[in-house]
Each structure stands twice: as C-alpha cells, then as structure tokens.
Motif scaffolding. Structure first.
Motif, PDB file in Angstrom:
ATOM      1  N   SER A   1       0.817  -1.226   0.000  1.00 24.61           N
ATOM      2  CA  SER A   1       0.000   0.000   0.000  1.00 24.61           C
ATOM      3  C   SER A   1       0.843   1.264   0.000  1.00 24.61           C
ATOM      4  CB  SER A   1      -0.949  -0.009   1.201  1.00 24.61           C
ATOM      5  OG  SER A   1      -0.218  -0.215   2.378  1.00 24.61           O
ATOM      6  N   GLY A   2       2.013   1.222   0.627  1.00 24.18           N
ATOM      7  CA  GLY A   2       2.793   2.445   0.739  1.00 24.18           C
ATOM      8  C   GLY A   2       3.676   2.751  -0.449  1.00 24.18           C
TER       9      GLY A   2
ATOM     10  N   VAL B   1      -0.373   4.927  -1.200  1.00 30.09           N
ATOM     11  CA  VAL B   1      -0.681   5.709   0.001  1.00 30.09           C
ATOM     12  C   VAL B   1       0.637   5.971   0.714  1.00 30.09           C
ATOM     13  CG1 VAL B   1      -2.194   5.849   2.010  1.00 30.09           C
ATOM     14  CG2 VAL B   1      -2.732   4.285   0.171  1.00 30.09           C
ATOM     15  N   ARG B   2       1.320   7.058   0.338  1.00 30.25           N
ATOM     16  CA  ARG B   2       2.708   7.207   0.764  1.00 30.25           C
ATOM     17  C   ARG B   2       2.894   7.231   2.272  1.00 30.25           C
ATOM     18  NH1 ARG B   2       5.739  11.745  -2.065  1.00 30.25           N
ATOM     19  NH2 ARG B   2       6.017  12.260   0.130  1.00 30.25           N
ATOM     20  N   VAL B   3       1.880   7.684   2.969  1.00 26.10           N
ATOM     21  CA  VAL B   3       2.044   7.828   4.417  1.00 26.10           C
ATOM     22  C   VAL B   3       2.295   6.475   5.081  1.00 26.10           C
ATOM     23  CG1 VAL B   3      -0.401   7.655   5.038  1.00 26.10           C
ATOM     24  CG2 VAL B   3       1.103   9.003   6.436  1.00 26.10           C
ATOM     25  N   ILE B   4       1.821   5.390   4.439  1.00 27.83           N
ATOM     26  CA  ILE B   4       1.996   4.068   5.033  1.00 27.83           C
ATOM     27  C   ILE B   4       3.475   3.666   5.070  1.00 27.83           C
ATOM     28  CG2 ILE B   4       1.372   1.619   4.811  1.00 27.83           C
ATOM     29  CD1 ILE B   4      -0.953   3.191   5.674  1.00 27.83           C
TER      30      ILE B   4
ATOM     31  N   GLY C   1       3.019   5.638   9.299  1.00 25.80           N
ATOM     32  CA  GLY C   1       2.307   4.512   8.712  1.00 25.80           C
ATOM     33  C   GLY C   1       2.620   3.209   9.427  1.00 25.80           C
TER      34      GLY C   1
ATOM     35  N   PHE D   1      -3.560  13.223   6.646  1.00 22.10           N
ATOM     36  CA  PHE D   1      -3.345  11.926   5.998  1.00 22.10           C
ATOM     37  C   PHE D   1      -3.195  12.112   4.485  1.00 22.10           C
ATOM     38  CE2 PHE D   1      -5.708   8.559   3.682  1.00 22.10           C
ATOM     39  CZ  PHE D   1      -4.816   7.521   3.838  1.00 22.10           C
TER      40      PHE D   1
ATOM     41  N   SER E   1       0.091  11.570   2.082  1.00 20.17           N
ATOM     42  CA  SER E   1       0.022  10.475   1.123  1.00 20.17           C
ATOM     43  C   SER E   1       0.113  10.955  -0.317  1.00 20.17           C
ATOM     44  CB  SER E   1      -1.284   9.702   1.303  1.00 20.17           C
ATOM     45  OG  SER E   1      -1.280   9.039   2.521  1.00 20.17           O
ATOM     46  N   TRP E   2      -0.654  11.967  -0.629  1.00 21.76           N
ATOM     47  CA  TRP E   2      -0.698  12.432  -2.024  1.00 21.76           C
ATOM     48  C   TRP E   2      -0.452  13.936  -2.110  1.00 21.76           C
ATOM     49  CZ3 TRP E   2      -4.845   9.207  -0.269  1.00 21.76           C
ATOM     50  CH2 TRP E   2      -4.714   7.871  -0.677  1.00 21.76           C
TER      51      TRP E   2
END
Lengths: 196, 312
Positions: free
Chosen positions: A152-153, A169-172, A177, B130, B134-135
């Motif tokens: 996912s990340g 989902v870069r935060v993962i 994450g 978030f 993330s993006w």
C-alpha cells in the motif's frame, strides 16, 4: 517430540513476540518498509535468538546470577557480530537498508527477554525450539507488516510494481504509517482473541 | 467522561439545546463559505463537498453497523467532518482521494477511539493531514479563482514560501477570497458571516478564535520581516486556513479545552505554532498542524486550568 512442537508453536501464535508480547517493536517499526527488509531483519534476529538461547541455556548453571545480564549481552553480541559481518560480506545492499538496526539486535528485547525469561531456566533442546519458534513468529509478523506496508505504501511487491498508475498511500511507508499498520493489526488480533 | 463535567450548584435550567441541534447549526453556519467556494472555484468544488460528506456519512454508518452500535449519522457530526474535510481540500482534488480522506477521517480520526466525544484529534484535520502526507501532488495543486477550467495557481502563502514575496494581491482580493486555495478557506467574508450566528448564540465562544487570530497576527508582525516589527500581519491573517481553522476547527468541543482560561492558552498556542510553521517551517501553511498539535496538548491544558472549587 510433541512437546518440542508445542514450544515451537507458542512463539508463532499464543506468545507471538510482536502481536501478543509486543516486544521488539523498535526494529519492527523501523525496518518494515519492504518485504526484503522485513525478511532480512527476521532471519537475522532468528539466527541470533537460536544461537543465544542455546548457548545461554547451556551455560545457565555456570553464569553467576548477579552478573547474568552482562553475560547474556556478550553472548548475544557475539552472534550479532557474526550476522553483521556475514551480511556486510554477502548482501551489502540489505546491510545498508537495515543500517543501525542490525547492531541494535544486541539490545532487542525479544532476544534478551527469551534469555532472561526462558533460556536461563530451561534445557538446551527446549530453548532451541523456543528460540526457533519466537524467531519464526517474529519473522512472520515482520513479513505481514512489511508486506502490507510495501503493497500500500510503495505500490510494489519485492520491488516490482503491481498495478500501473496506482498512486500509493505514501504515508503508510513513513514512520507514522508503521504505527498505524501495527496498531490496526494489533486491534485485529485482539479482536480474534476475544472472539475465541 | 463524568469527571470532565463541571456541575454548578442548583437550581438548573434546561436550555433545550442538544448536540444534534448545535451540530446542524454549525453545519448551516459553514454553508456560506462553501457556497462562496463554489462561486469562486466552479462546480467541481461542489462535487468535492458532496462527495466528502457522502463518504463521511457512509463510513460512519458502515463502521457503526459493523461494530453493532447505534447508527448515529443524523446527529450531524459526521456531516460536519465531511464538510470541513472538503473545505480543506483543493477544488480540483480527485474524487477517489476525497473518498479515501473522508473514510480515514471517520475511521481512524474518530471511530477507533469510540466515536463522537472520544476522539483526541479533530477528525477532519486528521483526514487532511493523511491526504497531505500520502498524495502531496494533488493536495498542493490549486485552481485559479474565477477561471473555471484547469488553470492552476499557487496559493499566496506558497508563493511567499518559495520566493519570499506573496505576489501582487490586494487585501481586498484576500478578503473576498479571490486567490488560489482550499475550497472553504478562501472567502473570509463568507466565513465571518457564517460564524456570526453561532458566536452570537455562544455555540462557539470568542476565546479560541480571537486569541488564535490575534496571536498569529502579533507574531507575524514581530517576526514576519527581516527587521523586527515590520511583518505584513494583515496578509497572514487573511490568507491560508487561519479564519476557517480558528472559528470552525480549533473550536471543536471534543478536542479543545473546557474552561475559558484553557481555551485562551489553546488559542495562543495555535497562533504561535501557525506563525512559526509559516515563517520558518517546511510547509507554507501550518493551521492544520498547529491545531492538531494543540489538540494533543488539550488534556494537559485541561489539567492545569481546572476551575477552582468555590471557597477552597
């Protein structure tokens, strides 16, 4: 044989170091960004656990009680040095990816915890299977976490892209994450345990 | 929860208020800002808003049904979360991303803690942060005001961060919202109009918004330029999400201090953090991070600003 199998299995499910004992979370949080890193860390820790459990259990009657922790650390550090040198020689890329977390296995609470809580009072064979089970349990947990985080990340499996045009989902794959994924997995396993 | 309630001496009078009523009034108070956002940035913004609210409600209902709790999507709290999240998104945000953010706000920001009243952080801001982490690519692409097509423009704060000057934009434009930015934060007039009624009815007290905006103003005035006391404080007050955040997000009942004194500390903290992030931080805008950080500090503020028992 059944008894050994029992010792082995308890590390994987009933006393899984990551999801039940919540030990060794520092390397788990730090290196679980990709499957390769997770597997590397898992195998390295398993080797150290096995070695230290066997040696400490073998010497349990000659180690004086008051200085047992330094003695354990010396034994563990020996195995960690072996792992580190081997890794540097044969897999420098993995060594760079894991970085400081390989030498830090010396103070990994799973390794020290098993020495203090199990190996110093059990027979060599029992300690061997305990170490193996704990190591495999730790490795499986790492693979689960790093698998979820890599897919996912980063949108990859073992470094290969899965779906074209997928915005991961870069935060993962960031530190936050890791906390999120581990927290959700812990909640999930607690839910299963409660249902039983 | 019980020990957090302050019960004064009797007699007591029921005011006829309820959580649901207050929530929907605050929701209505937010509508002008959204309408202004749609006028400034085009119909695309409306879709983002509706989509965000829809997914917030759907996530709330799904999670409450799955955990076998009472489904409370009509109490307005999930709708406000969805609305506020949309107000914190650029008008051109892809709809799948809006849905993901909305779900994250409700699931991780609110329901994992046990639902309304239990969350530590403002759910809408959790969702925004978030998405931001993330993006970032989609979160920092802003459309140009009143152009209604794919023309993009940087926000004044982003310009300020990159080049040191905010571009030539007048206070008037900032006041009416004619600038690149998130849907709900742009039009200051609409935000103030909307906030007037709940302020008048004391659904939101003046303490947090006033101290927050004033602190940011004072701080940017002192430190905003190369020499002390030369910063463009008016610009800092009128740009970014400051007004939206101060009136509608920092004042969230659940995540802000209970006492007046605590709220003043909270507002000042938010103001200082916002100014510090804007002036010296890595991001151009710091309102959401400032409020989240002060949310985390709320329990400790509450502990040190507890009301004294009369006579003790």
């Amino acid at each position: 044989m059944k008894k050994f199998f029992h010792e082995f299995l308890k590390g994987i499910f009933r006393e899984n170091p990551t999801f039940v004992l919540a030990l060794g979370l520092c390397p788990t949080l730090a290196v679980s960004t990709s499957l390769t890193n997770g597997l590397g860390m898992g195998v390295a820790a398993t080797f150290v656990l096995l070695g230290s459990n066997v040696i400490i259990s073998g010497m349990r009657n000659i180690i004086p009680g008051r200085i047992r922790i330094p003695c354990y650390i010396v034994v563990i550090a020996t195995f960690v040095t072996l792992v580190e040198m081997t890794m540097k020689a044969y897999s420098p890329a993995l060594d760079r990816a894991l970085g400081i977390y390989v030498p830090l296995i010396v103070v990994n609470c799973i390794v020290l915890g098993r020495a203090e809580a199990y190996a110093c009072k059990s027979s060599v064979t029992n300690s061997f299977f305990d170490g193996l089970g704990m190591g495999v349990g730790f490795t499986l947990a790492l693979l689960l976490i790093s698998g979820i985080r890599e897919v996912s990340g980063a949108g990859t499996i073992l470094g290969r892209e899965i779906i074209k045009g997928f915005d991961p989902v870069r935060v993962i794959s960031m530190p936050s994450g890791a906390l999120l994924v581990i927290g959700l997995l812990l909640a999930f396993f607690n839910l299963i345990k409660r249902k039983k | 929860m019980k020990d957090r309630l302050i019960v004064s001496a009797s007699p007591h009078l029921h005011k006829g208020e309820s959580t649901t009523r207050i929530m929907w009034i605050v929701f209505l108070a937010l509508v002008p800002a959204g309408a202004a956002g749609v006028v400034i940035f085009g119909v695309r913004a409306l879709w983002v808003i509706l989509w965000s609210i829809f997914f917030a409600l759907a996530s709330e209902a799904a999670i409450q049904a799955a955990t076998k709790r009472k489904v409370t999507i009509l109490d307005g709290s999930a709708a406000i979360t969805g609305l506020l999240l949309a107000y914190n998104l650029p008008p051109g945000a892809p709809l799948w991303m809006v849905a993901a953010g909305s779900f994250f706000s409700i699931a991780i920001g609110k329901q994992v803690f046990g639902g309304l009243g239990q969350n530590i952080f403002n759910p809408a801001l959790v969702g925004r942060v978030f998405l931001m982490a993330s993006w970032p690519k989609y979160m920092t692409t802003f459309s140009k005001p009143l152009s209604y097509d794919a023309v993009t423009s940087a926000t004044p704060l982003a310009l300020l961060k990159e080049s040191g000057v905010p571009g030539n934009i007048s206070y008037q434009d900032l006041f009416w919202g004619l600038r690149g930015g998130c849907i709900g934060e742009a039009c200051i007039v609409a935000l103030l109009l909307g906030a007037a009624f709940p302020l008048f009815k004391k659904y939101i007290s003046w303490h947090i918004p006033f101290t927050y905006i004033a602190t940011t103003g004072v701080f940017t005035y002192i430190f905003g330029a190369k020499t002390f006391f030369g910063g463009d404080w008016m610009f800092h007050v009128l740009t970014g999400g400051l007004v939206l955040g101060a009136f509608f997000m920092a004042t969230d009942y659940v995540t802000s201090p209970l006492t007046r004194r605590g709220q003043i500390v909270f507002g000042i903290g938010c103001g200082i953090l916002t100014a510090v992030i804007r002036l010296w931080g890595g991001y151009p805008e710091g309102v959401s991070y400032a409020i989240l950080m002060m949310n985390a500090a709320t329990p400790i503020i509450d502990r040190f600003t507890r009301n004294r028992v009369y006579g003790s």
